[in-house]
Design a protein around this motif. Structure first.
Motif, PDB file in Angstrom:
ATOM      1  N   MET A   1      26.095  50.013 -30.195  1.00 32.37           N
ATOM      2  CA  MET A   1      25.683  48.782 -29.545  1.00 32.37           C
ATOM      3  C   MET A   1      24.381  48.586 -29.642  1.00 32.37           C
ATOM      4  O   MET A   1      23.458  48.967 -29.220  1.00 32.37           O
ATOM      5  CB  MET A   1      26.378  48.596 -28.399  1.00 32.37           C
ATOM      6  CG  MET A   1      27.582  47.575 -28.216  1.00 32.37           C
ATOM      7  SD  MET A   1      27.829  47.495 -26.456  1.00 32.37           S
ATOM      8  CE  MET A   1      28.238  48.837 -25.852  1.00 32.37           C
ATOM      9  N   LYS A   2      23.982  47.333 -30.387  1.00 30.22           N
ATOM     10  CA  LYS A   2      22.665  46.925 -30.189  1.00 30.22           C
ATOM     11  C   LYS A   2      22.390  45.240 -29.730  1.00 30.22           C
ATOM     12  O   LYS A   2      23.279  44.592 -29.786  1.00 30.22           O
ATOM     13  CB  LYS A   2      21.869  46.806 -31.893  1.00 30.22           C
ATOM     14  CG  LYS A   2      22.874  46.305 -32.737  1.00 30.22           C
ATOM     15  CD  LYS A   2      22.083  45.996 -34.036  1.00 30.22           C
ATOM     16  CE  LYS A   2      21.049  44.987 -33.820  1.00 30.22           C
ATOM     17  NZ  LYS A   2      21.368  43.595 -33.366  1.00 30.22           N
ATOM     18  N   SER A   3      21.232  44.902 -29.383  1.00 26.74           N
ATOM     19  CA  SER A   3      21.041  43.543 -29.142  1.00 26.74           C
ATOM     20  C   SER A   3      20.554  42.874 -29.997  1.00 26.74           C
ATOM     21  O   SER A   3      20.202  43.326 -31.043  1.00 26.74           O
ATOM     22  CB  SER A   3      20.144  43.798 -27.798  1.00 26.74           C
ATOM     23  OG  SER A   3      18.680  43.808 -28.312  1.00 26.74           O
ATOM     24  N   VAL A   4      20.766  41.392 -29.750  1.00 23.71           N
ATOM     25  CA  VAL A   4      20.136  40.554 -30.645  1.00 23.71           C
ATOM     26  C   VAL A   4      18.853  39.772 -30.174  1.00 23.71           C
ATOM     27  O   VAL A   4      18.674  38.730 -30.163  1.00 23.71           O
ATOM     28  CB  VAL A   4      21.214  39.657 -30.948  1.00 23.71           C
ATOM     29  CG1 VAL A   4      22.403  40.076 -31.782  1.00 23.71           C
ATOM     30  CG2 VAL A   4      21.939  39.076 -29.634  1.00 23.71           C
ATOM     31  N   GLU A   7      16.548  37.589 -32.100  1.00 24.54           N
ATOM     32  CA  GLU A   7      16.957  36.259 -32.165  1.00 24.54           C
ATOM     33  C   GLU A   7      16.789  35.249 -30.998  1.00 24.54           C
ATOM     34  O   GLU A   7      16.952  35.931 -29.905  1.00 24.54           O
ATOM     35  CB  GLU A   7      18.277  36.136 -32.655  1.00 24.54           C
ATOM     36  CG  GLU A   7      18.428  36.823 -34.131  1.00 24.54           C
ATOM     37  CD  GLU A   7      19.717  37.092 -34.658  1.00 24.54           C
ATOM     38  OE1 GLU A   7      20.784  36.140 -34.125  1.00 24.54           O
ATOM     39  OE2 GLU A   7      19.943  38.304 -35.309  1.00 24.54           O
ATOM     40  N   ALA A   8      16.884  34.237 -31.377  1.00 22.11           N
ATOM     41  CA  ALA A   8      16.744  33.305 -30.045  1.00 22.11           C
ATOM     42  C   ALA A   8      17.796  33.281 -29.117  1.00 22.11           C
ATOM     43  O   ALA A   8      18.972  33.267 -29.838  1.00 22.11           O
ATOM     44  CB  ALA A   8      16.247  31.764 -30.460  1.00 22.11           C
ATOM     45  N   LEU A   9      17.800  33.662 -27.932  1.00 22.97           N
ATOM     46  CA  LEU A   9      18.953  33.358 -26.969  1.00 22.97           C
ATOM     47  C   LEU A   9      19.534  31.975 -26.641  1.00 22.97           C
ATOM     48  O   LEU A   9      18.648  31.261 -26.714  1.00 22.97           O
ATOM     49  CB  LEU A   9      18.602  34.171 -25.613  1.00 22.97           C
ATOM     50  CG  LEU A   9      18.854  35.858 -25.873  1.00 22.97           C
ATOM     51  CD1 LEU A   9      18.046  36.381 -24.719  1.00 22.97           C
ATOM     52  CD2 LEU A   9      20.086  36.270 -26.004  1.00 22.97           C
ATOM     53  N   PRO A  10      20.603  31.864 -26.779  1.00 18.78           N
ATOM     54  CA  PRO A  10      21.031  30.525 -26.286  1.00 18.78           C
ATOM     55  C   PRO A  10      20.591  29.828 -24.883  1.00 18.78           C
ATOM     56  O   PRO A  10      20.312  30.744 -24.117  1.00 18.78           O
ATOM     57  CB  PRO A  10      22.490  30.488 -26.307  1.00 18.78           C
ATOM     58  CG  PRO A  10      22.859  31.819 -26.378  1.00 18.78           C
ATOM     59  CD  PRO A  10      21.720  32.807 -26.595  1.00 18.78           C
TER      60      PRO A  10
ATOM     61  N   GLU B 152      25.740  26.560 -29.614  1.00 20.09           N
ATOM     62  CA  GLU B 152      25.148  27.767 -28.564  1.00 20.09           C
ATOM     63  C   GLU B 152      24.491  28.923 -29.282  1.00 20.09           C
ATOM     64  O   GLU B 152      23.954  29.807 -28.422  1.00 20.09           O
ATOM     65  CB  GLU B 152      26.124  28.223 -27.557  1.00 20.09           C
ATOM     66  CG  GLU B 152      26.577  26.737 -26.888  1.00 20.09           C
ATOM     67  CD  GLU B 152      27.803  27.122 -25.761  1.00 20.09           C
ATOM     68  OE1 GLU B 152      27.668  26.734 -24.572  1.00 20.09           O
ATOM     69  OE2 GLU B 152      28.541  27.761 -26.057  1.00 20.09           O
ATOM     70  N   SER B 154      22.366  31.013 -32.287  1.00 17.80           N
ATOM     71  CA  SER B 154      21.107  30.964 -33.437  1.00 17.80           C
ATOM     72  C   SER B 154      21.923  31.030 -34.791  1.00 17.80           C
ATOM     73  O   SER B 154      22.759  31.531 -34.741  1.00 17.80           O
ATOM     74  CB  SER B 154      20.283  32.175 -32.996  1.00 17.80           C
ATOM     75  OG  SER B 154      20.649  33.238 -33.344  1.00 17.80           O
TER      76      SER B 154
END
Lengths: 278, 275
Positions: A1-4, A7-10, B152, B154
């Motif tokens: 698992m990796k994070s995003v 990228e901009a978080l909503p 919501e 990106s």
């Protein structure tokens, strides 16, 4: 698992601030209305306008309270005509819009007839319809239907045609047949347009029912409006007018409530004109 | 290490290519009467083998997207034959997934429901695919975003969702039409890295269209270089770089030599002009 994280978080849903702005937004039109009524009330008294020309808001309200039983009884036929005419127009309009969008031949044959039929002034053929259908409910329902039908059909057609061709390609790549493409893509895409047409159709159904009552009726709010006018009863005219307006507004918002049921609330903002200027 | 290192586990016979184009020409009728027909592809012959990733790189208008549409079964060749699994393509092949440049997510569906659209549209039992859809979303780093609507998310996240949608039914063939072209350079690199890792967990044949030479070399086992008007394959370059490839491979002399070869081809065909 990796994070995003890259990228901009909503945006997370804020609570407090949004509630406040929503309250202000709801109060703004009510405050505006109150100010207009106050000026109206004051101006009628100050300039001594005769109540036949323009009664004060207080007079109208008193008239409504006084004759509430009559108005209640007279609202029923008007409401029935509006709803029956609108229901017919909604069902047939949406169905015809769908049918026409499915077939190129239907589009070429039905569409010109539909457009030219709109050039017939429907208000002017109301007397003819009374001759055909009599002075009963049918003629009035039919007039309401005739007026409301066209915008519903047209907006359904426009909505169904507004599908992104790239989306259609995606559906073809997923081996979708015409039925699934319609149910999962075209119809949901068209819904905002269809509901825009239904809202216009509802307000036109109100017009249709009133015009029908003008031509031939012995009951109903439209009939009473004309009757009170003949009696030089200013407050009565304006009371009927007020009630018809309230009826129209309520019916319009009823369509909007149904719209919210069909379109997820998260997406309604896209079609809400009151937020366009924000 | 160049071709078919990880054959697809399927009922298909080994040795034969999964996709075969034999003298495929595609012409489009002229928009105006009297004008000549437009030739998008001329006599293209190419094989795509099981389990390989093939990048197709070329300038805009070289017919690479047309080639993808043909393989996807969305359009038919004017002449020549195109077959998948030994069968001539007359409609979209069942075991294909397509990722387009636009994410093409339905705005009224959540991320999870957008992924599951693939099953619904194909008339498959949606419930059987929920678990796989969640797995795919986790694999692309979207765990916790399943219930989010496209607006919501990106741009990069949306394209990840559309990749999951293309893979839901576990297709043997994944077609990608400039999938990262609409994203910013940093997101694009991240997606290319993730995508490579992702394909290794579920090996399949991938045809990857791009106009970015670095991306083509970075992702491909082979790179097909296309030139424009009419579109044809100028050369095929085998990329012999070990996997998994890391971003710093782009600084290695081998990588630079490969991208240099692609650039030289474009210059030789007059697509790039160095004054």
């Amino acid at each position: 698992m990796k994070s995003v994280a890259a990228e901009a978080l909503p945006v997370t849903r804020q609570s407090g601030k949004r509630h406040l702005t929503r309250a202000i937004r709801a109060l703004a039109p009510l405050t505006t209305l109150a100010i207009i009524l106050a000026i109206w009330q004051w101006a009628v008294r100050f300039f001594e306008v005769p109540s036949l020309v323009l009664p004060a808001p207080s007079e109208i309200v008193l008239n409504i309270i006084e004759k509430r039983h009559l108005y209640l009884v007279f609202s029923v036929p008007t409401l029935v005509q509006i709803l029956a005419g609108f229901a017919m127009a909604a069902a047939l309009g949406v169905l015809l819009g769908i049918a026409v969008s499915f077939s190129g031949l239907a589009r070429r044959t039905v569409y010109p007839i539909l457009v030219s039929s709109q050039m017939v002034p429907k208000v002017a053929i109301a007397p003819v319809l009374v001759i055909w259908f009599g002075t009963g409910l049918e003629a009035k329902v039919f007039i309401a239907f005739l007026i409301a039908f066209f915008p519903i059909t047209l907006s359904t057609m426009v909505g169904l045609a507004a599908v992104d061709p790239d989306m259609v390609r995606l559906f073809r790549a997923m081996r979708a047949g015409p039925y699934r493409t319609f149910v999962k893509l075209r119809l949901p895409t068209a819904l905002p347009n269809i509901f825009a047409g239904l809202k216009i159709g509802m307000s036109l159904a109100v017009v249709g029912a009133i015009v029908a009552e003008f031509v031939a009726a012995d009951r109903g709010l439209g009939y009473y409006l004309l009757y009170a006018n003949g009696q030089l009863d200013g407050p009565g005219v304006f009371a009927a007018l007020t009630l018809l307006t309230i009826l129209g507004v309520l019916l319009y918002y009823a369509v909007e409530v149904v719209e919210r049921l069909f379109i997820p609330s998260a997406l309604v903002q896209d079609t809400d004109p009151t937020k366009a200027s924000m | 290490m160049t071709e078919a290192t990880q054959p697809h586990q399927g009922k298909t016979s080994q040795g034969l290519p999964l996709v075969r184009l034999d003298g495929v020409t595609k012409e489009f009728l002229a928009r105006r009467a009297g004008a000549p027909a437009f030739t998008a592809l001329r006599a293209v012959t190419a094989d795509f083998h099981h389990g390989e990733i093939v990048s197709i790189v070329g300038p805009s208008g070289c017919g690479k997207s047309t080639m993808l549409s043909l393989i996807a079964g969305l359009e038919m060749p004017t002449t020549g034959t195109l077959s998948i699994d030994g069968h001539a393509v007359v409609e979209p092949y069942e075991r294909t997934g397509v990722v387009f440049q636009k994410d093409l997510l339905l705005s009224w569906r959540t991320a999870l429901d957008n992924v599951l659209l693939q099953a619904e549209v194909r008339g498959l039992d949606r419930r059987k695919f929920v678990e796989r859809a969640n797995e795919l979303l986790t694999l692309v780093g979207l765990k916790g975003f399943e219930r989010f609507y496209p607006h919501e998310l990106s741009g990069g996240m949306r394209q990840r969702v559309s990749i999951c949608r293309a893979l839901l039914h576990n297709p043997a063939l994944l077609l990608m039409d400039e999938p990262f072209a609409a994203l910013d350079a940093i997101t694009r690199d991240q997606l290319a890295l993730d995508f490579q890792r992702f394909v290794q967990t579920e090996p399949r044949t991938v045809i990857f269209i791009t106009h970015n030479m670095d991306e083509a070399v970075f992702l491909g086992d082979r790179v097909m270089v296309m030139t424009a008007r009419p579109g044809y394959i100028a050369d095929v370059i085998e990329i012999d770089l070990p996997r998994p490839r890391h971003l710093n491979v782009r600084n290695s002399p081998e990588f630079i030599r490969y991208t240099g070869r692609v650039r030289d081809l474009f210059m030789r065909h007059g697509i790039l002009q160095d004054h």
